[in-house]
Scaffold this motif. Structure first.
Motif, mmCIF file in Angstrom:
data_model
loop_
_atom_site.group_PDB
_atom_site.id
_atom_site.type_symbol
_atom_site.label_atom_id
_atom_site.label_comp_id
_atom_site.label_asym_id
_atom_site.label_seq_id
_atom_site.Cartn_x
_atom_site.Cartn_y
_atom_site.Cartn_z
ATOM 1 N N PHE A 1 88.959 33.635 28.760
ATOM 2 C CA PHE A 1 89.610 34.818 28.186
ATOM 3 C C PHE A 1 90.010 34.599 26.730
ATOM 4 C CE2 PHE A 1 90.704 36.305 32.636
ATOM 5 C CZ PHE A 1 89.885 37.426 32.575
ATOM 6 N N ALA B 1 91.093 40.824 26.265
ATOM 7 C CA ALA B 1 90.820 39.485 26.810
ATOM 8 C C ALA B 1 91.912 38.502 26.403
ATOM 9 C CB ALA B 1 89.449 38.992 26.340
ATOM 10 N N GLY C 1 87.893 36.219 23.967
ATOM 11 C CA GLY C 1 88.595 37.269 23.233
ATOM 12 C C GLY C 1 88.544 37.046 21.738
#
Length: 111
Positions: free
Chosen positions: A16, A43, A20
């Motif tokens: 994540f 994210a 992200g």
């Protein structure tokens, strides 16, 4: 089992956070637009949530240890997403960071 759960949570958190940040990078630096940036922001927020699921309750310890996972994960992400080829010093540094993460998280402590 606790170590396996903790390690899995670190991997999910890395996906994540690094994913992200990569999405934001793509949106801004590669001019892919606001949808990529927005997906990256979401994210990154999910990364923050996943970090709270670690079995250890010490924020500082979790974030410090996660730093080692972030270093190694960033190099791996670059290999997959951007054809980056780490040299032996990148790999050595990442292994040192992962060893540090393991000491911080899983060293026996007198509790």
């Amino acid at each position: 089992m606790l170590i396996a759960r903790s390690a899995a949570l670190f991997v999910v958190a890395a996906l994540f956070e690094i994913g992200g940040a990569w999405l934001v990078w793509q949106g801004v630096r590669e001019h892919r637009g606001w949808a990529w940036i927005g997906a990256g922001v979401i994210a990154l927020g999910l990364y923050g949530f996943v970090a709270t699921l670690q079995p250890d309750a010490q924020f500082g310890r979790i974030l410090a240890a996660y730093g080692g996972v972030f270093v190694a994960g960033s190099l791996a992400w670059g290999m997959v997403a951007d054809n980056y080829r780490p040299d032996r010093w990148d790999v050595t540094g990442a292994l040192i960071c992962l060893a540090g993460m393991a000491v911080i998280m899983w060293a026996p402590r007198g509790r």
